[in-house]
Design a protein around this motif. Sequence first.
Motif, PDB file in Angstrom:
ATOM      1  N   MET A  77      -3.606  -4.588 -14.292  1.00  9.84           N
ATOM      2  CA  MET A  77      -3.564  -5.638 -13.270  1.00  9.84           C
ATOM      3  C   MET A  77      -3.143  -6.971 -13.864  1.00  9.84           C
ATOM      4  N   ARG A  78      -2.370  -7.755 -13.085  1.00 15.13           N
ATOM      5  CA  ARG A  78      -1.952  -9.090 -13.516  1.00 15.13           C
ATOM      6  C   ARG A  78      -2.324 -10.081 -12.438  1.00 15.13           C
ATOM      7  N   ARG A  79      -2.265 -11.331 -12.836  1.00  9.09           N
ATOM      8  CA  ARG A  79      -2.644 -12.392 -11.896  1.00  9.09           C
ATOM      9  C   ARG A  79      -1.829 -12.345 -10.594  1.00  9.09           C
ATOM     10  N   GLU A  80      -0.511 -12.038 -10.722  1.00  7.46           N
ATOM     11  CA  GLU A  80       0.315 -12.044  -9.500  1.00  7.46           C
ATOM     12  C   GLU A  80      -0.092 -10.943  -8.516  1.00  7.46           C
ATOM     13  N   ASP A  81      -0.836  -9.940  -9.019  1.00  6.73           N
ATOM     14  CA  ASP A  81      -1.312  -8.899  -8.100  1.00  6.73           C
ATOM     15  C   ASP A  81      -2.330  -9.455  -7.107  1.00  6.73           C
ATOM     16  N   LEU A  82      -3.034 -10.484  -7.518  1.00  5.03           N
ATOM     17  CA  LEU A  82      -3.980 -11.122  -6.597  1.00  5.03           C
ATOM     18  C   LEU A  82      -3.229 -11.769  -5.436  1.00  5.03           C
ATOM     19  N   ASP A  83      -2.063 -12.353  -5.748  1.00  7.07           N
ATOM     20  CA  ASP A  83      -1.240 -12.959  -4.689  1.00  7.07           C
ATOM     21  C   ASP A  83      -0.727 -11.889  -3.736  1.00  7.07           C
ATOM     22  N   ARG A  84      -0.350 -10.763  -4.342  1.00  6.36           N
ATOM     23  CA  ARG A  84       0.160  -9.658  -3.531  1.00  6.36           C
ATOM     24  C   ARG A  84      -0.940  -9.147  -2.595  1.00  6.36           C
ATOM     25  N   LEU A  85      -2.134  -9.061  -3.166  1.00  9.46           N
ATOM     26  CA  LEU A  85      -3.304  -8.634  -2.404  1.00  9.46           C
ATOM     27  C   LEU A  85      -3.546  -9.585  -1.233  1.00  9.46           C
ATOM     28  N   GLU A  86      -3.457 -10.859  -1.533  1.00  3.94           N
ATOM     29  CA  GLU A  86      -3.702 -11.851  -0.486  1.00  3.94           C
ATOM     30  C   GLU A  86      -2.669 -11.728   0.626  1.00  3.94           C
ATOM     31  N   LEU A  87      -1.431 -11.510   0.245  1.00  2.87           N
ATOM     32  CA  LEU A  87      -0.358 -11.335   1.246  1.00  2.87           C
ATOM     33  C   LEU A  87      -0.662 -10.156   2.178  1.00  2.87           C
ATOM     34  N   LEU A  88      -1.111  -9.042   1.570  1.00  7.89           N
ATOM     35  CA  LEU A  88      -1.399  -7.843   2.359  1.00  7.89           C
ATOM     36  C   LEU A  88      -2.525  -8.082   3.361  1.00  7.89           C
ATOM     37  N   THR A  89      -3.512  -8.875   2.940  1.00  5.79           N
ATOM     38  CA  THR A  89      -4.662  -9.103   3.837  1.00  5.79           C
ATOM     39  C   THR A  89      -4.274  -9.964   5.042  1.00  5.79           C
ATOM     40  N   VAL A 147      -8.477  -5.193   7.126  1.00  5.83           N
ATOM     41  CA  VAL A 147      -9.745  -5.809   7.504  1.00  5.83           C
ATOM     42  C   VAL A 147     -10.753  -5.952   6.366  1.00  5.83           C
ATOM     43  N   ALA A 148     -10.381  -5.545   5.138  1.00  6.85           N
ATOM     44  CA  ALA A 148     -11.333  -5.647   4.027  1.00  6.85           C
ATOM     45  C   ALA A 148     -10.608  -5.652   2.692  1.00  6.85           C
ATOM     46  N   ILE A 149     -11.333  -6.102   1.658  1.00  6.91           N
ATOM     47  CA  ILE A 149     -10.837  -5.994   0.283  1.00  6.91           C
ATOM     48  C   ILE A 149     -11.552  -4.784  -0.332  1.00  6.91           C
ATOM     49  N   GLY A 150     -10.788  -3.784  -0.733  1.00  6.29           N
ATOM     50  CA  GLY A 150     -11.429  -2.612  -1.312  1.00  6.29           C
ATOM     51  C   GLY A 150     -10.450  -1.460  -1.494  1.00  6.29           C
ATOM     52  N   LEU A 181     -13.435 -12.125   3.922  1.00  7.48           N
ATOM     53  CA  LEU A 181     -13.260 -10.711   4.264  1.00  7.48           C
ATOM     54  C   LEU A 181     -14.381  -9.878   3.645  1.00  7.48           C
ATOM     55  N   PRO A 182     -14.822  -8.825   4.350  1.00  5.47           N
ATOM     56  CA  PRO A 182     -15.832  -7.946   3.741  1.00  5.47           C
ATOM     57  C   PRO A 182     -15.243  -7.143   2.572  1.00  5.47           C
ATOM     58  N   VAL A 183     -16.114  -6.676   1.687  1.00  2.00           N
ATOM     59  CA  VAL A 183     -15.660  -5.888   0.540  1.00  2.00           C
ATOM     60  C   VAL A 183     -16.154  -4.443   0.649  1.00  2.00           C
ATOM     61  N   ILE A 184     -15.367  -3.529   0.102  1.00  2.00           N
ATOM     62  CA  ILE A 184     -15.772  -2.123   0.014  1.00  2.00           C
ATOM     63  C   ILE A 184     -15.986  -1.842  -1.464  1.00  2.00           C
ATOM     64  N   ILE A 185     -17.245  -1.559  -1.826  1.00  2.00           N
ATOM     65  CA  ILE A 185     -17.603  -1.453  -3.240  1.00  2.00           C
ATOM     66  C   ILE A 185     -17.627  -0.022  -3.747  1.00  2.00           C
ATOM     67  N   HIS A 186     -16.934   0.189  -4.866  1.00  5.45           N
ATOM     68  CA  HIS A 186     -16.991   1.454  -5.604  1.00  5.45           C
ATOM     69  C   HIS A 186     -17.945   1.216  -6.777  1.00  5.45           C
ATOM     70  N   ASP A 187     -19.082   1.898  -6.774  1.00  5.42           N
ATOM     71  CA  ASP A 187     -20.098   1.717  -7.819  1.00  5.42           C
ATOM     72  C   ASP A 187     -20.414   3.082  -8.402  1.00  5.42           C
ATOM     73  N   ARG A 188     -19.936   3.315  -9.623  1.00  9.23           N
ATOM     74  CA  ARG A 188     -20.252   4.597 -10.276  1.00  9.23           C
ATOM     75  C   ARG A 188     -20.977   4.278 -11.573  1.00  9.23           C
ATOM     76  N   ASP A 189     -22.264   4.636 -11.609  1.00 11.75           N
ATOM     77  CA  ASP A 189     -23.106   4.399 -12.788  1.00 11.75           C
ATOM     78  C   ASP A 189     -23.107   2.932 -13.213  1.00 11.75           C
ATOM     79  N   ALA A 190     -22.971   2.031 -12.256  1.00 13.24           N
ATOM     80  CA  ALA A 190     -22.940   0.595 -12.577  1.00 13.24           C
ATOM     81  C   ALA A 190     -23.755  -0.187 -11.549  1.00 13.24           C
TER      82      ALA A 190
END
Length: 265
Positions: A70-82, A88-91, A123-132
């Motif tokens: 992952m790179r910083r610009e992926d956050l921008d891409r993520l924001e664009l998609l939302t 309707v969520a980040i996840g 936005l709501p988040v969808i959490i993946h939690d495995r042994d954490a």
Amino acid sequence: MFFDSHVHLDDPQFDVDREDVLNRLTENGVDGVLNAGAPWTRMDRAVELADCWPMVWAAAGVHPGDVKKMRREDLDRLELLTRHPKCVAIGEIGLDYHYLNSEKDTQRYWFYQQLMLAKELDLPVIIHDRDAHQDCLDAVFRYGVRGVFHCYSGSAEMAKELVRHGFYCSFTGVVTYQGARRALETIAQIPLERILIETDCPYLAPVPWQKKRNEPKNVAAVAKVIAGIRGVSVEKVAEVTAQNAMCLFQMDKLWQNNEHDETKK
Ligand SMILES: [Zn+2]
């Protein structure tokens, strides 16, 4: 009618019959699905699917198994998609200490970045939690986000703590497996108003289809287990969990808009 709150219909396993599966959703008793775009190379695909199919909604986010590149610009891409009205969520985002595809520090860094983005975009988040469990719990509280722990695998105590903070717990076909004791205990101890149901298809097919590709229609098996534990009808579980999803992902207004658009066509 069921709302399957976590699917991966963008997965290549659906390449052969994706349209067919989507066309048959309603006749199979499913009136909506939320497609979590994972891995991140397919985030756009998840949003595209939501754009094309009225009963599909999307979430965009980088899975802990994929954050290494992952790179910083992926956050921008993520924001664009939302910005798409049906995203309707980040996840799914989170921490996976079981597979450790990326170092714990790298996972935490990108998890926190995405939590901050969710907070900023409200936005709501969808959490993946495995042994954490503890690290995930601490993080969502620290960043003050709302959302759901998908394929819930923590203790009943942790679930109650999450519920006190307005979170939801979502359950998969795992509840039909032997050794699902913890999940069953949790279902008995938190309000139905805080429970979501999902298939996580094509993964985690419920008994007796474990060896097969999972599909949204199998979400009924999850509802059946919950109905049994809570002593209510499957219809009631379907109704309440769909409403919960509607409420968490704020889909009610969008749903109406969607229908409105259909009448315009
Ligand atoms: Zn998933």
